[in-house]
Motif scaffolding. Structure first.
Motif, PDB file in Angstrom:
ATOM      1  N   MET A   1      -9.955   0.199  14.709  1.00 50.20           N
ATOM      2  CA  MET A   1      -9.370   1.431  14.158  1.00 50.20           C
ATOM      3  C   MET A   1      -9.235   1.269  12.643  1.00 50.20           C
ATOM      4  O   MET A   1      -8.686   0.278  12.173  1.00 50.20           O
ATOM      5  N   GLU A   2      -9.775   2.223  11.881  1.00 49.03           N
ATOM      6  CA  GLU A   2      -9.797   2.097  10.423  1.00 49.03           C
ATOM      7  C   GLU A   2      -8.526   2.645   9.799  1.00 49.03           C
ATOM      8  O   GLU A   2      -7.987   3.666  10.224  1.00 49.03           O
ATOM      9  N   ASN A   3      -8.046   1.963   8.792  1.00 50.34           N
ATOM     10  CA  ASN A   3      -6.928   2.444   8.000  1.00 50.34           C
ATOM     11  C   ASN A   3      -7.429   3.583   7.116  1.00 50.34           C
ATOM     12  O   ASN A   3      -8.413   3.436   6.383  1.00 50.34           O
ATOM     13  N   ARG A   4      -6.764   4.733   7.173  1.00 51.62           N
ATOM     14  CA  ARG A   4      -7.263   5.914   6.444  1.00 51.62           C
ATOM     15  C   ARG A   4      -7.151   5.765   4.937  1.00 51.62           C
ATOM     16  O   ARG A   4      -7.959   6.328   4.187  1.00 51.62           O
ATOM     17  N   VAL A   5      -6.159   5.015   4.466  1.00 47.99           N
ATOM     18  CA  VAL A   5      -6.084   4.758   3.026  1.00 47.99           C
ATOM     19  C   VAL A   5      -7.281   3.918   2.598  1.00 47.99           C
ATOM     20  O   VAL A   5      -7.923   4.200   1.575  1.00 47.99           O
ATOM     21  N   ALA A   6      -7.609   2.903   3.397  1.00 50.61           N
ATOM     22  CA  ALA A   6      -8.763   2.052   3.087  1.00 50.61           C
ATOM     23  C   ALA A   6     -10.041   2.880   3.042  1.00 50.61           C
ATOM     24  O   ALA A   6     -10.926   2.636   2.204  1.00 50.61           O
ATOM     25  N   ALA A   7     -10.155   3.872   3.925  1.00 53.57           N
ATOM     26  CA  ALA A   7     -11.355   4.699   3.966  1.00 53.57           C
ATOM     27  C   ALA A   7     -11.506   5.520   2.687  1.00 53.57           C
ATOM     28  O   ALA A   7     -12.614   5.654   2.140  1.00 53.57           O
ATOM     29  N   VAL A   8     -10.398   6.068   2.191  1.00 53.60           N
ATOM     30  CA  VAL A   8     -10.438   6.842   0.946  1.00 53.60           C
ATOM     31  C   VAL A   8     -10.853   5.950  -0.217  1.00 53.60           C
ATOM     32  O   VAL A   8     -11.690   6.327  -1.055  1.00 53.60           O
ATOM     33  N   ILE A   9     -10.269   4.747  -0.277  1.00 51.71           N
ATOM     34  CA  ILE A   9     -10.590   3.834  -1.379  1.00 51.71           C
ATOM     35  C   ILE A   9     -12.035   3.361  -1.285  1.00 51.71           C
ATOM     36  O   ILE A   9     -12.734   3.255  -2.306  1.00 51.71           O
ATOM     37  N   ALA A  10     -12.510   3.093  -0.081  1.00 47.56           N
ATOM     38  CA  ALA A  10     -13.902   2.667   0.078  1.00 47.56           C
ATOM     39  C   ALA A  10     -14.854   3.757  -0.396  1.00 47.56           C
ATOM     40  O   ALA A  10     -15.885   3.465  -1.036  1.00 47.56           O
ATOM     41  N   VAL A 163      -3.204  -0.192  13.594  1.00 41.51           N
ATOM     42  CA  VAL A 163      -4.144  -0.065  12.487  1.00 41.51           C
ATOM     43  C   VAL A 163      -3.948  -1.242  11.530  1.00 41.51           C
ATOM     44  O   VAL A 163      -2.809  -1.611  11.214  1.00 41.51           O
ATOM     45  N   PRO A 164      -5.032  -1.870  11.045  1.00 44.26           N
ATOM     46  CA  PRO A 164      -4.872  -2.962  10.073  1.00 44.26           C
ATOM     47  C   PRO A 164      -4.132  -2.492   8.826  1.00 44.26           C
ATOM     48  O   PRO A 164      -4.302  -1.360   8.378  1.00 44.26           O
ATOM     49  N   LEU A 165      -3.325  -3.356   8.275  1.00 43.79           N
ATOM     50  CA  LEU A 165      -2.567  -3.035   7.070  1.00 43.79           C
ATOM     51  C   LEU A 165      -3.462  -3.047   5.844  1.00 43.79           C
ATOM     52  O   LEU A 165      -4.456  -3.792   5.781  1.00 43.79           O
ATOM     53  N   VAL A 166      -3.101  -2.248   4.848  1.00 48.32           N
ATOM     54  CA  VAL A 166      -3.677  -2.398   3.512  1.00 48.32           C
ATOM     55  C   VAL A 166      -2.539  -2.748   2.558  1.00 48.32           C
ATOM     56  O   VAL A 166      -1.380  -2.394   2.788  1.00 48.32           O
ATOM     57  N   TYR A 167      -2.907  -3.458   1.481  1.00 52.19           N
ATOM     58  CA  TYR A 167      -1.910  -3.984   0.563  1.00 52.19           C
ATOM     59  C   TYR A 167      -2.175  -3.522  -0.861  1.00 52.19           C
ATOM     60  O   TYR A 167      -3.326  -3.330  -1.285  1.00 52.19           O
ATOM     61  N   ILE A 168      -1.085  -3.385  -1.594  1.00 51.78           N
ATOM     62  CA  ILE A 168      -1.106  -3.112  -3.026  1.00 51.78           C
ATOM     63  C   ILE A 168      -0.413  -4.295  -3.699  1.00 51.78           C
ATOM     64  O   ILE A 168       0.639  -4.749  -3.243  1.00 51.78           O
ATOM     65  N   ILE A 169      -1.004  -4.803  -4.769  1.00 56.41           N
ATOM     66  CA  ILE A 169      -0.399  -5.887  -5.535  1.00 56.41           C
ATOM     67  C   ILE A 169      -0.266  -5.442  -6.981  1.00 56.41           C
ATOM     68  O   ILE A 169      -0.697  -4.362  -7.347  1.00 56.41           O
ATOM     69  N   GLY A 170       0.318  -6.281  -7.818  1.00 57.08           N
ATOM     70  CA  GLY A 170       0.383  -5.979  -9.241  1.00 57.08           C
ATOM     71  C   GLY A 170       1.710  -6.369  -9.848  1.00 57.08           C
ATOM     72  O   GLY A 170       2.755  -6.225  -9.224  1.00 57.08           O
ATOM     73  N   THR A 171       1.661  -6.877 -11.066  1.00 57.57           N
ATOM     74  CA  THR A 171       2.872  -7.336 -11.742  1.00 57.57           C
ATOM     75  C   THR A 171       3.353  -6.379 -12.819  1.00 57.57           C
ATOM     76  O   THR A 171       4.513  -6.440 -13.218  1.00 57.57           O
ATOM     77  N   GLU A 172       2.489  -5.485 -13.311  1.00 54.23           N
ATOM     78  CA  GLU A 172       2.908  -4.537 -14.349  1.00 54.23           C
ATOM     79  C   GLU A 172       3.345  -3.245 -13.669  1.00 54.23           C
ATOM     80  O   GLU A 172       2.650  -2.240 -13.669  1.00 54.23           O
ATOM     81  N   VAL A 173       4.516  -3.307 -13.056  1.00 53.03           N
ATOM     82  CA  VAL A 173       5.022  -2.211 -12.244  1.00 53.03           C
ATOM     83  C   VAL A 173       6.063  -1.423 -13.034  1.00 53.03           C
ATOM     84  O   VAL A 173       7.077  -1.981 -13.444  1.00 53.03           O
ATOM     85  N   PRO A 174       5.827  -0.111 -13.273  1.00 51.36           N
ATOM     86  CA  PRO A 174       6.840   0.681 -13.979  1.00 51.36           C
ATOM     87  C   PRO A 174       8.163   0.703 -13.221  1.00 51.36           C
ATOM     88  O   PRO A 174       8.207   0.526 -12.007  1.00 51.36           O
ATOM     89  N   VAL A 175       9.240   0.943 -13.947  1.00 53.27           N
ATOM     90  CA  VAL A 175      10.561   1.036 -13.334  1.00 53.27           C
ATOM     91  C   VAL A 175      10.574   2.187 -12.336  1.00 53.27           C
ATOM     92  O   VAL A 175      10.181   3.301 -12.687  1.00 53.27           O
TER      93      VAL A 175
END
Length: 421
Positions: A1-10, A163-175
């Motif tokens: 089963m595909e993650n729909r967010v992943a599909a948009v990004i792909a 559904v498999p998880l998708v992840y967001i990373i990043g260190t420059e995160v606005p308040v």
């Protein structure tokens, strides 16, 4: 089963077009408007809660992750199929604690979000805890993020068919919620910083046994494209300042950029952001600001129509905020006149924390009851809520209080869906 967010990004990675709107709000009126617009545009409805709003202890909404999902489902049609995302999941709520204690809470936070059915997880360990250096080194941020990712993967593995998880990373995160002080220019993340964050996280994930399968589901990196808002102003997106950063997205096989604090940008800016690979656009306070705008406008409309309520909504809102200042006092400074202005009209919209307070909720209901389903004259509606009035006309809807609220929120949100379509 595909993650729909992943599909948009792909799809964006293949064609360089299209994106997804991340609606970060717990307000029922915002959630309903977002669902209707997503349906109208044929888009995936992505609803996110932050670690401030929703956690294992209830957050400021009093809701756990499972509660939040259950509440949303009561608000939407039976055939609605939102994707749920968790924003700023990490030590954000527990920065006052030593890191060991804060991270234990963070691990439990992640478990609750994943078990509840969230599919998009923002691993945000960028904030320093008690005793930590400021700012945290990339290596420390990545180590903590990998630790939480391991918890998320193990929790999901115990949920057959999920559904498999998708992840967001990043260190420059606005308040979260916008800047506390007046802005004087916002510098975009440097290309080298983005590349370093990505590489350090990738290596650290691998060291934790989170291999290529997991890394392929890291679909975005949070960076600063040069957008922000404070109490009275907006730092507009300037594509020419983000050209070098935008190009870095081509270095990532599976990931794009996620843009936070995009509230109040222009419709063209949203289109430019998506074109420049900021393909996840997060919006929050601008939508409850639109809700507040609609209520204040309706309060004036009721006066024009000669309708009487027991309380003055605008005055009551200020009274409730002054009597319980914890959610705005450390953000709104200045003399009494300035603080009053901010309580009502700050773009950070701290008033959103107060609509569920019993006294204010009662005043809102009184206003809506007195207006009822009566059709409001176009000229009166246009005087106070022109965007909502014109949207009612465009959709062939009667100009009623409920429709003006709904369409005022949609007017703020529609440019996002248009840009991501």
């Amino acid at each position: 089963m595909e993650n729909r967010v992943a599909a948009v990004i792909a799809a964006h990675k293949r064609h360089g077009r299209g994106g997804i709107v991340s609606v970060c709000s717990a307000h029922p009126a915002v959630i309903r408007a977002a669902e209707e617009l997503a349906r109208e545009y044929g888009a995936t409805l992505l609803l996110e809660s932050t670690s401030n709003q929703v956690d294992q202890f209830g957050g400021y909404t009093g809701l756990t992750p499972a509660d939040f999902i259950a509440q949303v489902k009561t608000l939407l049609p039976a055939d609605a199929a939102p994707v749920f995302g968790g924003d700023h999941l990490g030590p954000n709520r527990w920065q006052h604690l030593p890191s060991d204690e804060a991270m234990k809470n963070s691990e439990e936070l992640i478990r609750h979000y994943v078990q509840a059915g969230y599919e998009k997880i923002h691993l945000d360990c960028s904030m320093s805890c008690a005793g930590d250096p400021v700012p945290l080194p990339d290596a420390t941020v990545a180590e903590r993020a990998a630790r939480l990712c391991r918890i998320a993967e193990d929790t999901r593995a115990a949920m057959p068919g999920a559904v498999p998880l998708v992840y967001i990373i990043g260190t420059e995160v606005p308040v979260p919620g916008g800047a506390k002080e007046a802005l004087d220019g916002v510098t975009p993340t440097t290309p080298d910083a983005a590349r370093t964050t990505y590489a350090v996280h990738k290596d650290t994930f691998a060291a934790h046994g989170l291999g290529d399968d997991v890394w392929a589901r890291v679909v975005a990196l949070v960076v600063q494209p040069g957008v922000e808002f404070d109490h009275h102003g907006v730092e507009d997106y300037r594509p020419e300042r983000a050209t070098a950063l935008s190009a870095v997205a081509h270095d990532f096989p599976h990931a794009v950029f996620e843009a936070h604090s995009t509230d109040y940008q222009t419709p063209q800016a949203f289109k430019d952001l998506v074109r420049d690979h900021f393909a996840i656009l997060k919006v929050g306070p601008a939508l409850t600001f639109a809700y507040r705008e609609a209520l204040f406008g309706l309060s004036q409309i009721a006066i024009e129509l000669g309708l009487e309520t027991d309380t003055d909504l605008i005055g009551e809102a200020d009274t409730v905020m002054r009597e319980a200042p914890a959610d705005w006092q450390k953000y709104y400074h200045g003399d009494r006149r300035e603080q009053r202005l901010l309580r009502a009209y700050s773009l950070s919209d701290r008033i959103r924390y107060y609509w569920t307070k019993p006294r204010l909720a009662k005043s809102v209901q009184e206003l809506l009851d007195v207006l009822g389903t009566r059709e409001i004259p176009l000229g009166v509606a246009h005087q106070y809520l022109p965007l909502g009035a014109e949207a009612c006309r465009a959709r062939g809807e009667k100009i009623t209080a409920d429709n003006l609220i709904n369409n005022t929120i949609k007017a703020a949100l529609a440019p996002y869906y248009a840009a991501c379509a």
